[in-house]
Design a protein around this motif. Sequence first.
Motif, mmCIF file in Angstrom:
data_model
loop_
_atom_site.group_PDB
_atom_site.id
_atom_site.type_symbol
_atom_site.label_atom_id
_atom_site.label_comp_id
_atom_site.label_asym_id
_atom_site.label_seq_id
_atom_site.Cartn_x
_atom_site.Cartn_y
_atom_site.Cartn_z
ATOM 1 N N UNK A 39 0.798 -1.228 0.000
ATOM 2 C CA UNK A 39 0.000 0.000 0.000
ATOM 3 C C UNK A 39 0.834 1.283 0.000
ATOM 4 N N UNK A 40 2.153 1.162 -0.021
ATOM 5 C CA UNK A 40 3.004 2.352 -0.016
ATOM 6 C C UNK A 40 2.814 3.158 -1.292
ATOM 7 N N UNK A 41 2.943 4.487 -1.154
ATOM 8 C CA UNK A 41 2.798 5.400 -2.282
ATOM 9 C C UNK A 41 4.010 6.312 -2.361
ATOM 10 N N UNK A 42 4.345 6.673 -3.598
ATOM 11 C CA UNK A 42 5.453 7.597 -3.836
ATOM 12 C C UNK A 42 4.882 8.977 -4.130
ATOM 13 N N UNK A 43 5.452 9.991 -3.502
ATOM 14 C CA UNK A 43 5.072 11.364 -3.795
ATOM 15 C C UNK A 43 5.506 11.678 -5.225
ATOM 16 N N UNK A 44 4.655 12.308 -6.042
ATOM 17 C CA UNK A 44 5.044 12.635 -7.418
ATOM 18 C C UNK A 44 6.328 13.470 -7.507
ATOM 19 N N UNK A 45 6.603 14.274 -6.489
ATOM 20 C CA UNK A 45 7.837 15.074 -6.493
ATOM 21 C C UNK A 45 9.078 14.203 -6.374
ATOM 22 N N UNK A 46 8.922 12.966 -5.887
ATOM 23 C CA UNK A 46 10.055 12.061 -5.705
ATOM 24 C C UNK A 46 10.338 11.193 -6.932
ATOM 25 N N UNK A 47 9.610 11.407 -8.003
ATOM 26 C CA UNK A 47 9.887 10.646 -9.224
ATOM 27 C C UNK A 47 11.241 11.070 -9.777
ATOM 28 N N UNK A 48 11.951 10.121 -10.383
ATOM 29 C CA UNK A 48 13.337 10.351 -10.792
ATOM 30 C C UNK A 48 13.496 11.564 -11.700
ATOM 31 N N UNK A 49 12.607 11.746 -12.672
ATOM 32 C CA UNK A 49 12.756 12.878 -13.594
ATOM 33 C C UNK A 49 12.624 14.221 -12.872
ATOM 34 N N UNK A 50 11.773 14.290 -11.843
ATOM 35 C CA UNK A 50 11.629 15.533 -11.078
ATOM 36 C C UNK A 50 12.855 15.795 -10.210
ATOM 37 N N UNK A 51 13.370 14.758 -9.583
ATOM 38 C CA UNK A 51 14.560 14.904 -8.745
ATOM 39 C C UNK A 51 15.762 15.307 -9.612
ATOM 40 N N UNK A 52 15.908 14.685 -10.769
ATOM 41 C CA UNK A 52 17.028 15.025 -11.654
ATOM 42 C C UNK A 52 16.925 16.466 -12.139
ATOM 43 N N UNK A 53 15.717 16.942 -12.389
ATOM 44 C CA UNK A 53 15.528 18.337 -12.811
ATOM 45 C C UNK A 53 15.960 19.288 -11.696
ATOM 46 N N UNK A 54 15.575 18.966 -10.467
ATOM 47 C CA UNK A 54 15.969 19.800 -9.326
ATOM 48 C C UNK A 54 17.483 19.771 -9.109
ATOM 49 N N UNK A 55 18.098 18.603 -9.291
ATOM 50 C CA UNK A 55 19.552 18.499 -9.144
ATOM 51 C C UNK A 55 20.272 19.324 -10.218
ATOM 52 N N UNK A 56 19.725 19.361 -11.411
ATOM 53 C CA UNK A 56 20.320 20.137 -12.497
ATOM 54 C C UNK A 56 20.222 21.637 -12.181
ATOM 55 N N UNK A 57 19.090 22.074 -11.658
ATOM 56 C CA UNK A 57 18.918 23.477 -11.262
ATOM 57 C C UNK A 57 19.901 23.821 -10.145
ATOM 58 N N UNK A 58 20.028 22.930 -9.170
ATOM 59 C CA UNK A 58 20.973 23.143 -8.076
ATOM 60 C C UNK A 58 22.401 23.265 -8.616
ATOM 61 N N UNK A 59 22.778 22.369 -9.521
ATOM 62 C CA UNK A 59 24.136 22.387 -10.072
ATOM 63 C C UNK A 59 24.432 23.700 -10.788
ATOM 64 N N UNK A 60 23.437 24.250 -11.456
ATOM 65 C CA UNK A 60 23.625 25.529 -12.152
ATOM 66 C C UNK A 60 23.819 26.679 -11.167
ATOM 67 N N UNK A 61 23.234 26.572 -9.976
ATOM 68 C CA UNK A 61 23.243 27.682 -9.021
ATOM 69 C C UNK A 61 24.197 27.497 -7.847
ATOM 70 N N UNK A 62 24.884 26.374 -7.763
ATOM 71 C CA UNK A 62 25.696 26.080 -6.585
ATOM 72 C C UNK A 62 26.823 27.104 -6.388
ATOM 73 N N UNK A 63 27.445 27.578 -7.434
ATOM 74 C CA UNK A 63 28.532 28.550 -7.299
ATOM 75 C C UNK A 63 28.034 29.833 -6.641
ATOM 76 N N UNK A 64 26.906 30.325 -7.100
ATOM 77 C CA UNK A 64 26.337 31.553 -6.507
ATOM 78 C C UNK A 64 25.974 31.318 -5.041
ATOM 79 N N UNK A 65 25.468 30.139 -4.720
ATOM 80 C CA UNK A 65 25.139 29.820 -3.333
ATOM 81 C C UNK A 65 26.388 29.785 -2.455
#
Length: 93
Positions: free
Chosen positions: A32-58
């Motif tokens: 009965x376990x469910x995965x949050x749609x935000x945790x799908x691999x394509x969404x996580x990879x998109x967020x990681x790509x955004x983070x990688x682009x902004x990490x220097x400024x951070x």
Amino acid sequence: VERLCQRRTDPVTGERYHTTFRPAPTPEIQARLRQNPRDKEENVEKLMEIYSRNVQALQEFYQDAFYVNADQDPHVVFEFIESCIIKPIPCKK
């Protein structure tokens, strides 16, 4: 990516599990376990790509920040963070 994509929630109890690090204790709960749609691999990879682009400024903005290796026991991570707050590690300026 692995840590985020394998998170699951039990809709009955609200308990959280991880398919590798903290699997559900019974096949009934596992079914009965469910995965949050935000945790799908394509969404996580998109967020990681955004983070990688902004990490220097951070890093430039948060010059006094410290690096935490979160791939450790939670108590070790907590103690490290606590030690950095109480007695900061000297760093080169």
